[in-house]
Design an enzyme around this catalytic site. Structure first.
Site, short mmCIF file in Angstrom:
data_model
loop_
_atom_site.label_atom_id
_atom_site.label_comp_id
_atom_site.label_asym_id
_atom_site.label_seq_id
_atom_site.Cartn_x
_atom_site.Cartn_y
_atom_site.Cartn_z
N HIS A 183 2.96 15.94 -127.00
CA HIS A 183 2.94 17.40 -126.93
C HIS A 183 3.83 18.05 -127.99
O HIS A 183 3.75 19.26 -128.23
CB HIS A 183 3.41 17.84 -125.53
CG HIS A 183 2.77 19.12 -125.06
ND1 HIS A 183 2.11 19.97 -125.90
CD2 HIS A 183 2.71 19.70 -123.83
CE1 HIS A 183 1.66 21.01 -125.23
NE2 HIS A 183 2.01 20.87 -123.97
N ASP A 218 -0.98 20.65 -129.13
CA ASP A 218 -0.97 21.64 -128.06
C ASP A 218 -2.09 21.34 -127.07
O ASP A 218 -3.06 20.64 -127.38
CB ASP A 218 -1.15 23.05 -128.62
CG ASP A 218 0.01 23.47 -129.50
OD1 ASP A 218 1.14 22.99 -129.23
OD2 ASP A 218 -0.20 24.24 -130.44
#
Length: 430
Positions: free
Chosen positions: A401, A405
């Site tokens: 992450h 995204d």
């Protein structure tokens, strides 16, 4: 005159290995370049060839010991006869061998000797015995068949794992043999202890490969901000295409048409559309790749290994299937090369072949994404307002992450899903 057997160069940045198994014992004749030992490195098993022809002499290193590149592990005596005072053989037992040795032997004719890589010598002269690769030897120990009675179908008549399995299925009870007896004490890789109530526990030393896998997976969890997102895919179209063309495909290309070819091709298209999933973080920089080197997890005797399909974006489905098939075969034989496991920009792991319904795979650093495939299962779904039964598969994308995204992760999976549900997209590049 004796010739030293040295640990060969194992690859870039690899300086040591574990001596996994002796394939030849003192007193046995060896040919030049014949495998005499197997080494376990961080990634693969490597066979050590005999530098000269002769007779196995002293085994300097015990199984399970750590050895450095260039170290002497054995000596080979020149000539056709065994040395008069050969050093006692180092105990040649793996965990499987110990389990077999502990079991009561089945009645059998005089057991034939066997080693680890080749075919039985014909006739009674020389007392030759077949030698087998580590994976084949394990299959022999588990099925307890006599390898000297198996006709090898591999290169130069070598016995393959499939040959052993076929022999075991054929019910060759008369060819069964007991596990090889221990020759001398060594650093044990397995121990059994009795608990007070009569139950037993067995402790087996982790292989170097398993230690490396454990360390890297934990490093991935500690470093990356991992998250997993899911989707499902209707496999109807791909299954129909596979059923319709599988015979013609195999006849033309010499390999079976599976599902991985479709998924690798679809993943390459999705990676092009969402380049961050194909990227990696190096320090404070993001590295984007304009190529797709796809790591595919395949099963090996000592665990999963992850060879890399280079430039998969330029390959056809047939070329992908051939490459994966070759990887799978050589992983079982323990002949994958280290260079074939290096690199990779994205990983695909198919747990469905083992029956997995859903999972959260762990990324393989420095990669930023891994796609998990799962079993195909008929489930009720709604199509055009009607409840119908379709073959469905869950997809799981685990990603870093820090770089990817949620929107990009979902976009990647939707792109992949669209390509699989409508394989025509793979042909017209949509």
């Amino acid at each position: 005159m004796a010739t030293d057997v040295l640990v060969p160069t194992l690859g870039e940045s690899i300086t040591e290995a574990t001596l996994g198994q002796w394939l030849k014992q003192p007193g046995e004749a060896v040919k030049a370049d014949e495998p005499i030992a197997s080494l376990e490195t961080d990634k693969v098993s490597v066979e050590v060839p005999a530098p000269v022809a002769g007779v196995m002499g002293e085994l300097v290193v015990a199984e399970g010991a750590t050895v450095e590149v260039g170290a002497v592990i054995a000596r080979i005596a020149a000539g056709a006869e065994a040395p008069t005072a050969a050093t006692p053989a180092v105990e040649n037992r793996t965990a499987v061998g110990q389990a077999e040795a502990a079991a009561p032997p089945e009645p059998a004719a005089a057991p034939a000797a066997y080693g680890n890589h080749g075919e039985a010598e014909e006739g009674g002269e020389g007392g030759g015995s077949p030698t087998l690769s580590p994976s084949v030897r394990r299959a022999v120990l588990e099925s307890r068949v006599d390898p000297s009675r198996i006709k090898g179908t591999g290169k130069d008549g070598r016995i393959t794992k499939d040959d052993v399995l076929l022999a075991a299925k054929a019910g060759q009870a008369e060819a069964r043999v007991a596990a090889p007896a221990a020759s001398a004490p060594q650093a044990s890789t397995s121990s059994t202890s009795a608990v007070s109530d009569g139950r037993k526990e067995e402790r087996v030393r982790m292989s170097r490969l398993r230690q490396t896998v454990a360390r890297r997976l934990k490093e991935a969890q500690n470093t990356a901000a991992m998250l997993t997102t899911f989707n499902d895919v209707d496999m109807t179209a791909v299954m129909e295409a596979r059923s319709k063309y599988k015979d013609l495909f195999e006849k033309k290309h010499g390999v079976r048409l599976g599902f991985m070819g479709f998924f690798v091709k679809a993943a390459c298209m999705a990676l092009r559309d969402v380049p961050s999933v194909n990227g990696s973080i190096e320090g404070e920089e993001i590295v984007y790749h304009d190529y797709a080197d796809i790591s595919v997890a395949v099963s090996a005797p000592n665990g999963l290994v992850v060879p890399v399909i280079r430039d998969a974006q330029t390959m056809s489905v047939a070329e992908i299937e051939k490459t994966i098939g070759d990887f799978g075969k050589r992983a079982k034989d323990g002949t994958l090369k280290m260079d074939e496991m290096k690199g990779g920009t994205f990983t695909i792991s198919n747990g469905g072949v083992f029956g997995s319904l859903m999972s959260t795979p762990i990324i393989n650093p420095p990669q930023s994404g891994v796609l998990g495939l799962h079993r195909i299962e008929e489930r009720p779904v709604v199509r055009d307002g009607q409840v119908v039964v379709r073959p469905m598969m869950y997809l799981a994308l685990s990603y870093d992450h820090r770089l990817i995204d949620g929107r990009e992760a979902v976009t990647f999976l939707v792109s992949l899903k669209n390509a699989i549900e409508d394989p025509t997209r793979l042909l017209i590049d949509l």
